[in-house]
Design a protein around this motif. Structure first.
Motif, PDB file in Angstrom:
ATOM      1  N   GLU A  23      -3.223  -0.616  14.198  1.00  0.00           N
ATOM      2  CA  GLU A  23      -3.827   0.678  14.526  1.00  0.00           C
ATOM      3  C   GLU A  23      -4.801   1.057  13.431  1.00  0.00           C
ATOM      4  O   GLU A  23      -4.536   0.820  12.254  1.00  0.00           O
ATOM      5  N   ALA A 102      -1.589  -6.776   4.419  1.00  0.00           N
ATOM      6  CA  ALA A 102      -0.349  -5.999   4.305  1.00  0.00           C
ATOM      7  C   ALA A 102       0.737  -6.944   3.800  1.00  0.00           C
ATOM      8  O   ALA A 102       0.773  -8.114   4.170  1.00  0.00           O
ATOM      9  N   MET A 117       6.285  -0.235  11.079  1.00  0.00           N
ATOM     10  CA  MET A 117       4.881  -0.246  10.689  1.00  0.00           C
ATOM     11  C   MET A 117       4.770  -0.503   9.196  1.00  0.00           C
ATOM     12  O   MET A 117       5.576   0.009   8.414  1.00  0.00           O
ATOM     13  N   ILE A 118       3.772  -1.293   8.808  1.00  0.00           N
ATOM     14  CA  ILE A 118       3.465  -1.480   7.394  1.00  0.00           C
ATOM     15  C   ILE A 118       1.999  -1.115   7.179  1.00  0.00           C
ATOM     16  O   ILE A 118       1.151  -1.325   8.053  1.00  0.00           O
ATOM     17  N   SER A 119       1.719  -0.526   6.033  1.00  0.00           N
ATOM     18  CA  SER A 119       0.360  -0.076   5.714  1.00  0.00           C
ATOM     19  C   SER A 119      -0.532  -1.257   5.392  1.00  0.00           C
ATOM     20  O   SER A 119      -0.109  -2.226   4.761  1.00  0.00           O
ATOM     21  N   ILE A 120      -1.790  -1.140   5.809  1.00  0.00           N
ATOM     22  CA  ILE A 120      -2.791  -2.145   5.486  1.00  0.00           C
ATOM     23  C   ILE A 120      -3.494  -1.685   4.213  1.00  0.00           C
ATOM     24  O   ILE A 120      -4.044  -0.581   4.151  1.00  0.00           O
ATOM     25  N   ILE A 121      -3.423  -2.517   3.182  1.00  0.00           N
ATOM     26  CA  ILE A 121      -3.939  -2.183   1.854  1.00  0.00           C
ATOM     27  C   ILE A 121      -5.434  -1.875   1.923  1.00  0.00           C
ATOM     28  O   ILE A 121      -6.212  -2.622   2.513  1.00  0.00           O
ATOM     29  N   PRO A 124      -6.484   3.577   4.468  1.00  0.00           N
ATOM     30  CA  PRO A 124      -5.441   4.601   4.497  1.00  0.00           C
ATOM     31  C   PRO A 124      -4.923   4.965   5.892  1.00  0.00           C
ATOM     32  O   PRO A 124      -3.787   5.387   6.022  1.00  0.00           O
ATOM     33  N   ASN A 125      -5.720   4.766   6.929  1.00  0.00           N
ATOM     34  CA  ASN A 125      -5.269   5.150   8.273  1.00  0.00           C
ATOM     35  C   ASN A 125      -4.887   3.949   9.134  1.00  0.00           C
ATOM     36  O   ASN A 125      -4.654   4.116  10.331  1.00  0.00           O
ATOM     37  N   ALA A 126      -4.841   2.764   8.541  1.00  0.00           N
ATOM     38  CA  ALA A 126      -4.545   1.552   9.320  1.00  0.00           C
ATOM     39  C   ALA A 126      -3.123   1.078   9.044  1.00  0.00           C
ATOM     40  O   ALA A 126      -2.651   1.113   7.911  1.00  0.00           O
ATOM     41  N   ARG A 127      -2.467   0.622  10.120  1.00  0.00           N
ATOM     42  CA  ARG A 127      -1.105   0.120  10.022  1.00  0.00           C
ATOM     43  C   ARG A 127      -0.943  -1.093  10.939  1.00  0.00           C
ATOM     44  O   ARG A 127      -1.679  -1.263  11.891  1.00  0.00           O
ATOM     45  N   ARG A 129       2.132  -3.135  13.121  1.00  0.00           N
ATOM     46  CA  ARG A 129       3.499  -3.087  13.643  1.00  0.00           C
ATOM     47  C   ARG A 129       4.011  -4.519  13.804  1.00  0.00           C
ATOM     48  O   ARG A 129       3.381  -5.318  14.501  1.00  0.00           O
TER      49      ARG A 129
END
Length: 132
Positions: A23, A102, A117-121, A124-127, A129
């Motif tokens: 996302e 990530a 969900m894990i954050s994409i380094i 800031p608004n991307a994850r 799943r």
């Protein structure tokens, strides 16, 4: 006289990793359109170990900013303590651009699995799943 047992390396295992969706990605290829895919690599503790990596198919149509892969990847030769690194690429005409990465440390999915969900380094608004 006692017998010394050889030091045993942990047995490697096969991991099943379901890359479900991302996302909040960014447009990377304005000319050809976005074609995102995700690679998952085992970050081996042993520095000379052979790379263990698998990747999804590209999403070629639909919502490429929030792509849905829902693909299960098989990763051989994983050992407890080894993290997973997910890299999202965007395939273009000449090659692939890295969209983001990530990390999922082994203590998050071993021994009880992980679903979330894990954050994409750096985004800031991307994850991403995933299920392990």
């Amino acid at each position: 006289m006692s017998q010394l047992s050889p030091v045993m390396a942990p047995a490697s295992q096969k991991l099943l990793v379901n890359v479900i969706q991302a996302e909040g990605l960014q447009h990377m290829n304005h000319f050809t359109g976005d074609h995102p895919y995700c690679a998952c690599e085992v970050k081996h503790v042993e520095p000379h170990a052979t790379r263990t990596k698998a990747e999804t198919k590209q999403v070629m149509e639909g919502d490429t900013i929030n792509p849905i892969w829902n693909e299960t990847l098989e990763l051989e030769h994983w050992q407890p303590g080894e993290a997973l690194e997910f890299t999202i690429y965007d395939k273009g005409l000449i090659g692939s651009k890295t969209e983001g990465k990530a990390m999922l440390p082994s203590e998050f999915f071993y021994p009880n699995g992980f679903r979330g969900m894990i954050s994409i380094i750096g985004m800031p608004n991307a994850r991403l799943r995933v299920e392990v």
